[in-house]
Design a protein around this motif. Sequence first.
Motif, PDB file in Angstrom:
ATOM      1  N   GLY A 215     -37.659 -19.339 -70.793  1.00 18.35           N
ATOM      2  CA  GLY A 215     -36.816 -20.401 -70.270  1.00 18.35           C
ATOM      3  C   GLY A 215     -36.788 -20.568 -68.768  1.00 18.35           C
ATOM      4  O   GLY A 215     -35.957 -21.322 -68.252  1.00 18.35           O
ATOM      5  N   PHE A 216     -37.695 -19.920 -68.043  1.00 17.07           N
ATOM      6  CA  PHE A 216     -37.694 -20.020 -66.587  1.00 17.07           C
ATOM      7  C   PHE A 216     -38.869 -20.871 -66.100  1.00 17.07           C
ATOM      8  O   PHE A 216     -39.983 -20.748 -66.623  1.00 17.07           O
ATOM      9  CB  PHE A 216     -37.765 -18.630 -65.952  1.00 17.07           C
ATOM     10  CG  PHE A 216     -36.588 -17.763 -66.292  1.00 17.07           C
ATOM     11  CD1 PHE A 216     -35.334 -18.037 -65.775  1.00 17.07           C
ATOM     12  CD2 PHE A 216     -36.731 -16.687 -67.154  1.00 17.07           C
ATOM     13  CE1 PHE A 216     -34.243 -17.249 -66.101  1.00 17.07           C
ATOM     14  CE2 PHE A 216     -35.650 -15.892 -67.488  1.00 17.07           C
ATOM     15  CZ  PHE A 216     -34.399 -16.175 -66.957  1.00 17.07           C
ATOM     16  N   PRO A 217     -38.637 -21.724 -65.104  1.00 14.69           N
ATOM     17  CA  PRO A 217     -39.741 -22.512 -64.547  1.00 14.69           C
ATOM     18  C   PRO A 217     -40.809 -21.603 -63.949  1.00 14.69           C
ATOM     19  O   PRO A 217     -40.495 -20.650 -63.234  1.00 14.69           O
ATOM     20  CB  PRO A 217     -39.059 -23.353 -63.457  1.00 14.69           C
ATOM     21  CG  PRO A 217     -37.605 -23.338 -63.797  1.00 14.69           C
ATOM     22  CD  PRO A 217     -37.351 -22.018 -64.449  1.00 14.69           C
ATOM     23  N   MET A 218     -42.067 -21.916 -64.245  1.00 19.19           N
ATOM     24  CA  MET A 218     -43.186 -21.125 -63.741  1.00 19.19           C
ATOM     25  C   MET A 218     -43.958 -21.850 -62.644  1.00 19.19           C
ATOM     26  O   MET A 218     -44.255 -21.280 -61.604  1.00 19.19           O
ATOM     27  CB  MET A 218     -44.148 -20.778 -64.878  1.00 19.19           C
ATOM     28  CG  MET A 218     -43.608 -19.817 -65.907  1.00 19.19           C
ATOM     29  SD  MET A 218     -44.852 -19.452 -67.187  1.00 19.19           S
ATOM     30  CE  MET A 218     -46.142 -18.668 -66.207  1.00 19.19           C
ATOM     31  N   LYS A 219     -44.289 -23.135 -62.902  1.00 17.64           N
ATOM     32  CA  LYS A 219     -45.105 -23.888 -61.957  1.00 17.64           C
ATOM     33  C   LYS A 219     -44.684 -25.354 -61.953  1.00 17.64           C
ATOM     34  O   LYS A 219     -44.174 -25.871 -62.946  1.00 17.64           O
ATOM     35  CB  LYS A 219     -46.598 -23.777 -62.316  1.00 17.64           C
ATOM     36  CG  LYS A 219     -47.153 -22.365 -62.204  1.00 17.64           C
ATOM     37  CD  LYS A 219     -48.620 -22.289 -62.607  1.00 17.64           C
ATOM     38  CE  LYS A 219     -49.131 -20.853 -62.506  1.00 17.64           C
ATOM     39  NZ  LYS A 219     -50.554 -20.736 -62.909  1.00 17.64           N
TER      40      LYS A 219
END
Length: 261
Positions: A215-219
């Motif tokens: 659930g975390f933004p990567m790019k």
Amino acid sequence: MYKLTVTIFFYLIIQQTKVYVHGENQLVNLFTSCDQSNSNENIYDFSSYDIQDETKINPISFEKYRGKVLLIIITATYCQYTRQYPYLNQLKAHYRSNNFEILAFPCNQFGLQEPGVTGEEILNGIRFVRREFCDFVSEKQKFVDLAGGNYMSNFPMFEKSDVNGYDERPLFTYLKSRCPSPVDEFHPWPNITYRPIRSNDLRWNFEKFLISPNGFPMKRFASKVTPMELIPHIDEAMARSTDKVSLAHQLNELLFVEENF
């Protein structure tokens, strides 16, 4: 006079060099990595309405996508990048498993390129209007699975949303706080229909955010990055997920052995 001419000459060379270097940076720096150091908030804390839900009674919680790699994309019907729609379908089909999903959010803040008021208007515009972005398979065959040629997305689309400015949706406030913009410059002012302007604003339609399975933004990707160019990045996100599952499985096995030793 000679000194003035030489000064102007070198000034012009410097300016041309700046433009050239900036252009190179624009081509190379097409995505940025996101800050994942703060784990207090993630994508599952947000929700939105389906594009055809005019009642606005039953929001869809993104908790339903837990464990999947997500691609969040800003769309518009009358944009040069609208041609990416059919390739988004191809990208979704490329990952036949249930571990990947695309979440699309129409937006009208860039050049007023998404004028549709209702979800039905937006979907019909994509399905029937944008025929100039279609390719013929043959002279006698109709448009197939392309935007404007009876195109329908195979991924969920959500309500028309503001992504910048005073009325921006909290989801995009969060995403922008974690992911710096991959593009420095803004489009010309007449094309920007919101205020205030902030350095980390989305620059144009079809910018994209890649979200990890936890659930975390990567790019964050610039608009010009095509859907199929995202495959290595999506594979990387899925590999990380597989590695974590494998590690958890190994730990469970060790605990089982220890308990039964």
